[in-house]
Scaffold this motif. Structure first.
Motif, mmCIF file in Angstrom:
data_model
loop_
_atom_site.group_PDB
_atom_site.id
_atom_site.type_symbol
_atom_site.label_atom_id
_atom_site.label_comp_id
_atom_site.label_asym_id
_atom_site.label_seq_id
_atom_site.Cartn_x
_atom_site.Cartn_y
_atom_site.Cartn_z
ATOM 1 N N THR A 223 0.855 -1.182 0.000
ATOM 2 C CA THR A 223 0.000 0.000 0.000
ATOM 3 C C THR A 223 0.894 1.236 0.000
ATOM 4 O OG1 THR A 223 -0.126 0.156 2.414
ATOM 5 C CG2 THR A 223 -1.811 -1.191 1.309
ATOM 6 N N ALA A 224 0.274 2.394 -0.124
ATOM 7 C CA ALA A 224 1.041 3.638 -0.136
ATOM 8 C C ALA A 224 1.715 3.897 1.204
ATOM 9 C CB ALA A 224 0.139 4.807 -0.513
ATOM 10 N N ASP A 225 1.197 3.315 2.289
ATOM 11 C CA ASP A 225 1.805 3.466 3.606
ATOM 12 C C ASP A 225 2.886 2.413 3.789
ATOM 13 O OD1 ASP A 225 0.073 5.577 4.396
ATOM 14 O OD2 ASP A 225 -1.492 4.102 4.794
ATOM 15 N N LEU A 226 4.109 2.831 4.016
ATOM 16 C CA LEU A 226 5.255 1.934 4.089
ATOM 17 C C LEU A 226 5.065 0.858 5.151
ATOM 18 C CD1 LEU A 226 8.158 1.258 3.167
ATOM 19 C CD2 LEU A 226 8.972 2.830 4.953
ATOM 20 N N ASP A 227 5.165 -0.412 4.721
ATOM 21 C CA ASP A 227 5.097 -1.568 5.624
ATOM 22 C C ASP A 227 3.811 -1.605 6.442
ATOM 23 O OD1 ASP A 227 7.618 -2.321 4.716
ATOM 24 O OD2 ASP A 227 8.647 -1.231 6.300
ATOM 25 N N GLU A 228 2.727 -1.075 5.888
ATOM 26 C CA GLU A 228 1.452 -1.025 6.611
ATOM 27 C C GLU A 228 0.352 -1.843 5.935
ATOM 28 O OE1 GLU A 228 0.590 0.340 9.412
ATOM 29 O OE2 GLU A 228 2.170 1.756 9.940
ATOM 30 N N GLY A 229 0.644 -2.485 4.806
ATOM 31 C CA GLY A 229 -0.387 -3.187 4.050
ATOM 32 C C GLY A 229 -0.917 -4.412 4.769
ATOM 33 N N PRO A 230 -2.084 -4.925 4.354
ATOM 34 C CA PRO A 230 -2.683 -6.113 4.983
ATOM 35 C C PRO A 230 -1.707 -7.282 5.025
ATOM 36 C CG PRO A 230 -4.247 -5.093 3.482
ATOM 37 C CD PRO A 230 -2.943 -4.385 3.277
ATOM 38 N N ILE A 231 -1.557 -7.861 6.201
ATOM 39 C CA ILE A 231 -0.583 -8.927 6.406
ATOM 40 C C ILE A 231 -1.148 -10.260 5.923
ATOM 41 C CG2 ILE A 231 0.612 -10.287 8.178
ATOM 42 C CD1 ILE A 231 0.921 -7.667 9.774
ATOM 43 N N ILE A 232 -0.319 -10.993 5.170
ATOM 44 C CA ILE A 232 -0.708 -12.297 4.637
ATOM 45 C C ILE A 232 -0.129 -13.431 5.478
ATOM 46 C CG2 ILE A 232 -0.621 -13.806 2.617
ATOM 47 C CD1 ILE A 232 -0.186 -11.240 0.927
ATOM 48 N N GLU A 233 1.164 -13.353 5.779
ATOM 49 C CA GLU A 233 1.817 -14.439 6.509
ATOM 50 C C GLU A 233 3.006 -13.900 7.288
ATOM 51 O OE1 GLU A 233 1.372 -17.059 7.719
ATOM 52 O OE2 GLU A 233 2.807 -18.661 7.375
ATOM 53 N N GLN A 234 3.304 -14.547 8.409
ATOM 54 C CA GLN A 234 4.449 -14.196 9.244
ATOM 55 C C GLN A 234 5.046 -15.464 9.849
ATOM 56 O OE1 GLN A 234 2.178 -11.282 11.782
ATOM 57 N NE2 GLN A 234 3.899 -9.929 11.306
ATOM 58 N N ASP A 235 6.311 -15.373 10.205
ATOM 59 C CA ASP A 235 6.963 -16.453 10.943
ATOM 60 C C ASP A 235 8.149 -15.868 11.695
ATOM 61 O OD1 ASP A 235 7.410 -18.977 11.944
ATOM 62 O OD2 ASP A 235 7.479 -19.952 9.979
ATOM 63 N N VAL A 236 8.693 -16.659 12.624
ATOM 64 C CA VAL A 236 9.784 -16.174 13.467
ATOM 65 C C VAL A 236 10.907 -17.200 13.536
ATOM 66 C CG1 VAL A 236 8.300 -14.727 14.903
ATOM 67 C CG2 VAL A 236 8.681 -17.110 15.552
ATOM 68 N N ALA A 237 12.082 -16.735 13.959
ATOM 69 C CA ALA A 237 13.232 -17.588 14.242
ATOM 70 C C ALA A 237 13.843 -17.116 15.556
ATOM 71 C CB ALA A 237 14.256 -17.516 13.114
ATOM 72 N N ARG A 238 14.452 -18.025 16.280
ATOM 73 C CA ARG A 238 15.034 -17.725 17.581
ATOM 74 C C ARG A 238 16.298 -16.883 17.430
ATOM 75 N NH1 ARG A 238 13.022 -17.407 22.360
ATOM 76 N NH2 ARG A 238 11.785 -19.273 21.862
ATOM 77 N N ALA A 239 16.445 -15.894 18.305
ATOM 78 C CA ALA A 239 17.662 -15.079 18.365
ATOM 79 C C ALA A 239 18.332 -15.300 19.725
ATOM 80 C CB ALA A 239 17.330 -13.610 18.180
ATOM 81 N N PHE A 240 19.649 -15.219 19.752
ATOM 82 C CA PHE A 240 20.407 -15.469 20.979
ATOM 83 C C PHE A 240 21.275 -14.257 21.315
ATOM 84 C CE2 PHE A 240 19.648 -19.479 18.795
ATOM 85 C CZ PHE A 240 19.022 -20.219 19.780
ATOM 86 N N HIS A 241 21.644 -14.153 22.592
ATOM 87 C CA HIS A 241 22.396 -12.987 23.045
ATOM 88 C C HIS A 241 23.741 -12.872 22.341
ATOM 89 C CE1 HIS A 241 24.099 -16.181 25.636
ATOM 90 N NE2 HIS A 241 25.198 -15.444 25.591
ATOM 91 N N SER A 242 24.284 -13.996 21.878
ATOM 92 C CA SER A 242 25.605 -13.990 21.239
ATOM 93 C C SER A 242 25.540 -13.687 19.740
ATOM 94 C CB SER A 242 26.281 -15.349 21.445
ATOM 95 O OG SER A 242 25.462 -16.403 20.959
ATOM 96 N N ASP A 243 24.335 -13.584 19.202
ATOM 97 C CA ASP A 243 24.191 -13.352 17.760
ATOM 98 C C ASP A 243 24.708 -11.976 17.358
ATOM 99 O OD1 ASP A 243 23.061 -15.785 17.058
ATOM 100 O OD2 ASP A 243 21.017 -15.094 17.450
#
Length: 283
Positions: A223-243
């Motif tokens: 959409t014209a609004d940056l990173d604001e468009g309707p969300i289709i899918e999401q996922d995550v990955a683990r982050a660690f303090h040493s990354d």
């Protein structure tokens, strides 16, 4: 008997008997329902439905005419798609090629019902990759001074290819409001964070500075609004303090590719209906 397979998507104000009415319409037109799903949004009072069906060979035009007459009393918005025709697609990319490479591989492996007609990039990095898949590659440089002209050329290519879907596979340029409007409902972007967190540039740097324990990726409509468009899918990955930032970036690439591929698959199978700023997805 020769049959044809269609997908019908529809939405309208909710009321009693809608499923019965839709199935009755299809029965009257000699259709056989293969798959059906519906959703009632009690917040908005809207009804959504996706139906895949076989019907004896008839002209698509006559079926659309019948649907127009059927839909009018229900104030129904609808779309009809040929279920077996791959969706013509144009991919935009900059210098990060993991999502592009993944989409090309899935397409050629028969895992995505799309037809990649062209690749457009503001850099030359992936012309050999495009050539290896026999896909036309268009290099269109973008600067502040040439942005308007570049988008005009990009849109010409998209229209010439008859593209029903445009995928921004890590295309690192902000589209103008006008270009975004022209692509409304048919452009999918992959953003390398779990929106609404870390919008804009360098989200992995932002995530590293915040010390988050999960990083993510989000596929959404443009959409014209940056990173604001309707969300289709999401996922995550683990982050660690040493990354390091480099660790997060490398780990995030796999998540980005998978999230984008799922979004493209659902769109090209006509499983996504827009519900205001949200999506209804019949998986």
């Amino acid at each position: 008997m020769t049959t044809h397979t269609y997908v019908l998507n529809l939405s309208c104000p909710d009321r009693k008997g809608l499923v019965h009415a839709v199935s009755g319409f299809l029965l009257d037109n000699e259709a056989n329902i293969e798959e059906a799903a519906q959703f009632n949004d009690h917040t908005t009072g809207l009804f959504f439905m996706r139906v895949q069906f076989d019907v004896p060979t008839v002209s698509t035009a006559s079926l659309r005419t019948a649907l127009e007459a059927f839909a009018q009393p229900f104030s129904m918005s609808w779309s009809l798609h040929d279920a077996l025709t791959p969706v013509k697609t144009v991919v935009l990319v900059s210098r990060e090629g993991h999502c592009l490479n993944d989409l090309l591989f899935r397409w050629k492996s028969g895992l995505l019902p799309i037809d990649i007609r062209a690749i457009i990039s503001n850099h030359r990095d992936f012309y050999q990759l495009a050539a290896s898949y026999n896909v036309p590659f268009h290099h269109i440089a973008v600067t502040a001074a040439t942005k308007a002209h570049a988008e005009e050329r990009q849109y010409e290519i998209i229209q010439d290819e008859g593209a029903e879907l445009v995928v921004l596979a890590r295309y690192m340029q902000i589209l103008s409001d006008d270009f975004s409007r022209k692509l409304a409902g048919r452009a999918i972007n992959i953003h390398h964070s779990f929106l609404p967190s870390f919008k804009g540039a360098k989200p992995y740097y932002q995530a590293h500075e915040k010390g988050v324990k999960l990083i993510g990726a989000t596929a959404h409509y443009v959409t014209a609004d940056l990173d604001e468009g309707p969300i289709i899918e999401q996922d995550v990955a683990r982050a660690f303090h040493s990354d390091t930032v480099e660790d997060l970036t490398a780990r995030g690439r796999d998540t980005e590719s998978q999230v984008l591929a799922r979004a493209v698959k659902w769109h090209s199978e006509h499983r996504i209906l827009l519900n205001g700023q949200k999506t209804v997805i019949f998986r």
